[in-house]
Design a protein around this motif. Structure first.
Motif, PDB file in Angstrom:
ATOM      1  N   UNK A 127       0.846  -1.208   0.000  1.00  0.00           N
ATOM      2  CA  UNK A 127       0.000   0.000   0.000  1.00  0.00           C
ATOM      3  C   UNK A 127       0.874   1.248   0.000  1.00  0.00           C
ATOM      4  N   UNK A 128       1.908   1.256   0.847  1.00  0.00           N
ATOM      5  CA  UNK A 128       2.820   2.411   0.915  1.00  0.00           C
ATOM      6  C   UNK A 128       3.550   2.601  -0.414  1.00  0.00           C
ATOM      7  N   UNK A 129       3.959   1.506  -1.032  1.00  0.00           N
ATOM      8  CA  UNK A 129       4.641   1.581  -2.318  1.00  0.00           C
ATOM      9  C   UNK A 129       3.714   2.137  -3.397  1.00  0.00           C
ATOM     10  N   UNK A 130       2.459   1.673  -3.399  1.00  0.00           N
ATOM     11  CA  UNK A 130       1.486   2.200  -4.366  1.00  0.00           C
ATOM     12  C   UNK A 130       1.254   3.684  -4.158  1.00  0.00           C
ATOM     13  N   UNK A 131       1.137   4.102  -2.886  1.00  0.00           N
ATOM     14  CA  UNK A 131       0.905   5.516  -2.584  1.00  0.00           C
ATOM     15  C   UNK A 131       2.080   6.365  -3.053  1.00  0.00           C
TER      16      UNK A 131
END
Length: 190
Positions: A127-131
């Motif tokens: 999720x952090x990588x996508x954000x």
């Protein structure tokens, strides 16, 4: 060396033959090493010398002294090692296996708990990588739009300046004719 005796005998025979040839008893010299080397049997004797030297070298080689005894010793050592391993296996078989089973269950539970934690951490990382990826893409798009807008504005201004410069140049070039035509239009009655 055993092969040195035939070689010495050959050299002695050659020396006797050479000294017996001279009738006056004068001393003659002969290169005995060269004469021996030129003899037809010399290569055979040299081969024998090499074979004897190789055989003598094997007398002192470690490990070749008594191969049967060494093999028996190695077999006995292997049997002793196998017997010790068999005794350890039997001893382990008689131990209480419930403690081992509890240890295995605890290890499996710990692995499952850690796997769940890893999955949670992995999904939060995703999720952090996508954000961060979408934020980087948005910033890149904004920077690209801004650069393109500035480039278009600069090109528009450059074209406008070129247009004004051309209009001014044409106006200056045609100013006299334009003034004459305007004068004629104003004074049509003349």
């Amino acid at each position: 060396m055993r092969s040195a005796a035939p070689r010495r005998a050959l050299a002695l025979a050659l020396a006797l033959c050479l000294t017996g040839v001279s009738p006056s008893g004068a001393i003659g010299f002969a290169d005995v090493a060269r004469l021996v080397a030129s003899h037809p049997l010399h290569p055979v004797l040299a081969g024998y010398d090499r074979d004897i030297a190789a055989l003598r070298a094997t007398l002192r080689a470690p490990g070749l002294t008594d191969p049967a005894a060494r093999t028996e010793h190695a077999a006995a050592a292997l049997q002793k090692s196998a017997g010790g391993a068999r005794a350890r296996a039997l001893r382990l078989d008689t131990l209480n296996t419930s403690a081992d089973l509890n240890t295995e269950r605890n290890a499996i539970a710990t692995i499952g708990r850690l796997r769940g934690t890893c999955d949670l951490e992995s999904s939060s990382y995703g999720v952090e990588l996508d954000r961060e990826t979408s934020a980087s893409l948005t910033a890149f798009e904004a920077a690209t739009v801004q650069r393109t807008t500035r480039a278009l504005g600069a090109r528009r201004q450059q074209l406008r300046e070129n247009e004004l410069t051309l209009a001014y140049a044409l106006a200056r070039r045609d100013a006299a004719e334009h003034l004459l035509l305007q004068l004629k239009l104003t004074h049509l009655h003349l």
